[in-house]
Write a protein that holds these residues in place. Sequence first.
Motif, PDB file in Angstrom:
ATOM      1  N   GLN A  33      -6.314 -11.071   4.785  1.00 31.70           N
ATOM      2  CA  GLN A  33      -5.550 -10.468   3.884  1.00 31.70           C
ATOM      3  C   GLN A  33      -4.104 -12.090   4.743  1.00 31.70           C
ATOM      4  OE1 GLN A  33      -4.022  -7.697   6.386  1.00 31.70           O
ATOM      5  NE2 GLN A  33      -4.148  -5.881   4.576  1.00 31.70           N
TER       6      GLN A  33
ATOM      7  N   PRO B  58      -5.565  -0.599   2.369  1.00 34.76           N
ATOM      8  CA  PRO B  58      -6.937  -0.927   2.653  1.00 34.76           C
ATOM      9  C   PRO B  58      -7.243   0.087   3.372  1.00 34.76           C
ATOM     10  CG  PRO B  58      -7.045  -2.960   2.750  1.00 34.76           C
ATOM     11  CD  PRO B  58      -5.237  -2.367   3.027  1.00 34.76           C
TER      12      PRO B  58
ATOM     13  N   ARG C 165      -1.555  -1.856   5.361  1.00 33.02           N
ATOM     14  CA  ARG C 165      -2.393  -1.118   5.723  1.00 33.02           C
ATOM     15  C   ARG C 165      -2.904  -0.193   4.870  1.00 33.02           C
ATOM     16  NH1 ARG C 165       0.111  -0.775  10.977  1.00 33.02           N
ATOM     17  NH2 ARG C 165       2.518  -1.262  10.700  1.00 33.02           N
TER      18      ARG C 165
ATOM     19  N   GLU D 235      -4.850  -2.295  -2.844  1.00 26.35           N
ATOM     20  CA  GLU D 235      -4.878  -3.616  -3.145  1.00 26.35           C
ATOM     21  C   GLU D 235      -4.585  -4.605  -1.952  1.00 26.35           C
ATOM     22  OE1 GLU D 235      -6.635  -6.589  -6.521  1.00 26.35           O
ATOM     23  OE2 GLU D 235      -5.477  -4.673  -7.145  1.00 26.35           O
TER      24      GLU D 235
ATOM     25  N   ARG E 249      -5.655 -14.282   1.708  1.00 27.45           N
ATOM     26  CA  ARG E 249      -5.321 -14.689   0.391  1.00 27.45           C
ATOM     27  C   ARG E 249      -4.144 -14.805   0.124  1.00 27.45           C
ATOM     28  NH1 ARG E 249      -7.160  -8.204  -0.572  1.00 27.45           N
ATOM     29  NH2 ARG E 249      -5.400  -7.844   0.167  1.00 27.45           N
TER      30      ARG E 249
ATOM     31  N   ASN F 149       0.417  -7.418  12.455  1.00 29.45           N
ATOM     32  CA  ASN F 149      -0.632  -6.608  12.016  1.00 29.45           C
ATOM     33  C   ASN F 149      -1.591  -6.875  10.482  1.00 29.45           C
ATOM     34  OD1 ASN F 149       0.414  -4.500  13.725  1.00 29.45           O
ATOM     35  ND2 ASN F 149       2.032  -3.641  12.699  1.00 29.45           N
TER      36      ASN F 149
ATOM     37  N   GLY G 299      -1.660  -4.150  -0.643  1.00 29.49           N
ATOM     38  CA  GLY G 299      -0.898  -3.372   0.957  1.00 29.49           C
ATOM     39  C   GLY G 299      -1.559  -3.988   2.963  1.00 29.49           C
TER      40      GLY G 299
END
Lengths: 315, 516
Positions: A47, B126, B124, B120, A50, A42, B122
């Motif tokens: 992300q 955002p 989910r 910031e 990063r 997911n 995690g």
Amino acid sequence: MWVYTFRRLLTIIPTLLVASIIIFSFMHLMPGDPAAVMLGTNATPEQVERLRTQMGLNRPIYIQFLTWIRGAFVGDLGESIFFQSPVMSVIRSRAETSILIAFFSMILILTIGVPVGVISAVKNNTPLDQFSMGFAMLAASIPTFWLGLNLMIIFSVNLGWLPSSGFPSVIESGNLMNLKYLILPCLTLAAPNSALIIRLTRSSMLDVMSEEYVKTARAKGLKESEVVIKHIFRNAIISVVSALGFTFIALLSGTVVTETVFSLPGVGSLVVQSVLRRDYPVIQGVIFVVVILYVLINLLTDLSYGFLDPRITYD
Amino acid sequence: MRKNLTLSLILVLLISLIFSVNLFAQEKGGTLRYAMIDTPPSLDQQVVTSDLATIIAQHIFEGLYTFNSQYAPVPMLAEGSMVKEDGRLVTINLRQEVTFHNGKEMTSEDVVASLKRWGEFGVRGPVLFNYIEAVEANGSYAVDLHFSEPFSAWQSMLAFINGGPVILPSEIMENADERPISPEDYIGTGPYEFTRWDTGRFIQLSRYEDYAARSDQADGYGGERIAYFDELRFIPVSEVGTRINGLRAGDYDYAESMQGDLYEDLKADDRVNVLVNQGAQFGEVFFNQKQGIMTNKKLRQAILAAVDMEPVMQAAHGHPDLWDLNGSIMPEKTIWYSEAAIEKYSRGDAELARKLAEEAGYNGERIRYMATTSYQTMYDSSVVIAQQLSEAGFNIDLQIYDWATLASRRNDPEVWDLFYTWHGFVPDPILYTFLSPTYPGWWDTAKKRLLVNNFTQAMEQEERVEIWSELQEEIYDHVPILKTGDNYTYDIVVPEVKGFGETSLIWPKFWNIWFE
């Protein structure tokens, strides 16, 4: 012999360097991203990106390599991406299982493979020889996976004599009874490898038995047991010893199927899982350690020839 | 009179006996040994969405909210909440005298730090924090969430623990970033505390004796939580045959993720109880809408028309108890179930598919379809879908990868047209990954943005359900994904473990469960 040993030890350095470059290049040529695997299905690309930056995976490959190789030569193999702990401690945690499995399997292989091979050669073309060869053929052809699961069903599920899977540490608990967890895995591993040693011992023995000096020994009136042990077995054993060296290395690092079936925390399954997770530092670290072991065990095997056959020198 | 008295005495004795047996049956003690398919990457719930991690971590960490058996959000660490300023300010009151596993009492400072880290970094976070302007402590036992615009799903977002906002001490959360925290920082408020991670062997949790349980009745994940087992031990056992044999041999008490084709045998085996997990998952084929041939909506509709999902589900999941041919994106027993446009689901109409493909201008161009062998059900489904598409005249190039490779390649819009993955159960549709415009597939149209916006801003549940129906209709018209059907995983447990009933929730939990 000391000069020879020193020379061989020196070859470890270029071997490791070449192996490291190959391992590192292959790992990073492989598609797949440890950050994506860690964050799960997911995670968004932002992300993942990063996390890649945080882990240092976005640095140029040569910088990553130089950082790793500098650490590796002083015993620091980096940090596992998946376990978030030093690679050396991850390998150490798996080494106990692998070393014990390899050790006990080797004992089984030696105690089954060598005597059966010798008897088979001495009783060549008799029903006993045919039975031994039949056994070897069967043991070599049974899939490890099938054998492991069936041993588990018989001895753990039906008879309840032995635990089915897992291996609690002997070192940490100090409980030697935990070794019973290794009985079924060692039997599973010993079966195909014993078959190899049986056949190899038998064929080497048969080769030597046709030599002139064996006939001479018999003509001199030596006892048959003396002829077999001193003149045939001792000359035939060299090729078996080299095979045993390779078998030991394979047992240390390549017992993935058995480790999976018996859910053992060994080095083989660690490598496979690390490849699937793209945990580069662990894969590189394990292969690095295995290469060192490979060179060392090969050296020990070569040195043992001199003890077995005084004609071999190392000058 | 005398007879009545005797009868009453017998009745009282019987009742006492039943109660005493029941009390005896629910005694604390024992170690529950759980055989799981692999080791999770980390137990940090805020940044990892692995189900394996959640199964373990839900016993250690808690959120402000959780879900009851109807998958409605209910308070956990929260006492309650007040919504003010037309949904732009939410004040959450916290329970008092709740302690972390290090003995420190949980206050608003910890909650603010945890929510900020999740918002910031995690996975989910955002989704919710795009709508949050500020999170502030309001005294020691209340927290204010300031929204830029109303966001109706805030409770569900706070309740979903997988990749969710679990609460940890502020001194840990203030120093945490997107990297998972290390095991020594696994300090939560749950009924079990983390005690040991023996790499490759097991992860062990022990009962937290000072656990502050809720007083309301247990319901789903909500309400009172009682830790009966002294210890929970999660053991990685990757081979399914070993998990089954180990359970039968008495080495494990619970074994997860059984194969569909073993279902009948295991149901007939009185040494084990079968537990079907309620949380429906579904397989999904994503279409590349950023680049290539699948940017053509008509062609996506043609593919939707071509596939019959019954053989797909049959091949992948076996026994009919383990799957449903459900065209509604949300499962049947939820309030979100909708029949909008589901007549377009699973038609298996090759003629219609050919007609639509022709209208789309399709001339047999190669369609690159990525699938994985890492998960057997995903591979089986992909193969059957590819076969059906080929029979309907599509030139399918089925490309098989391991999961890590597929997960990496799908981020590159140049290299694929379709890929297969799966989606776990979510209690609120806002959590669906395909709604994110940055998720591979890149569904980002004006109509979708408007519908999602309306969906997140509607504060009334009925209105939200209605808008979700419209969104489902748009899914079947625009075809960003192809849903295969709902499937249910199942686990086995030894008969001595009590408290489950016939099924377990999304993730099996081991509070309010005991050894007989």
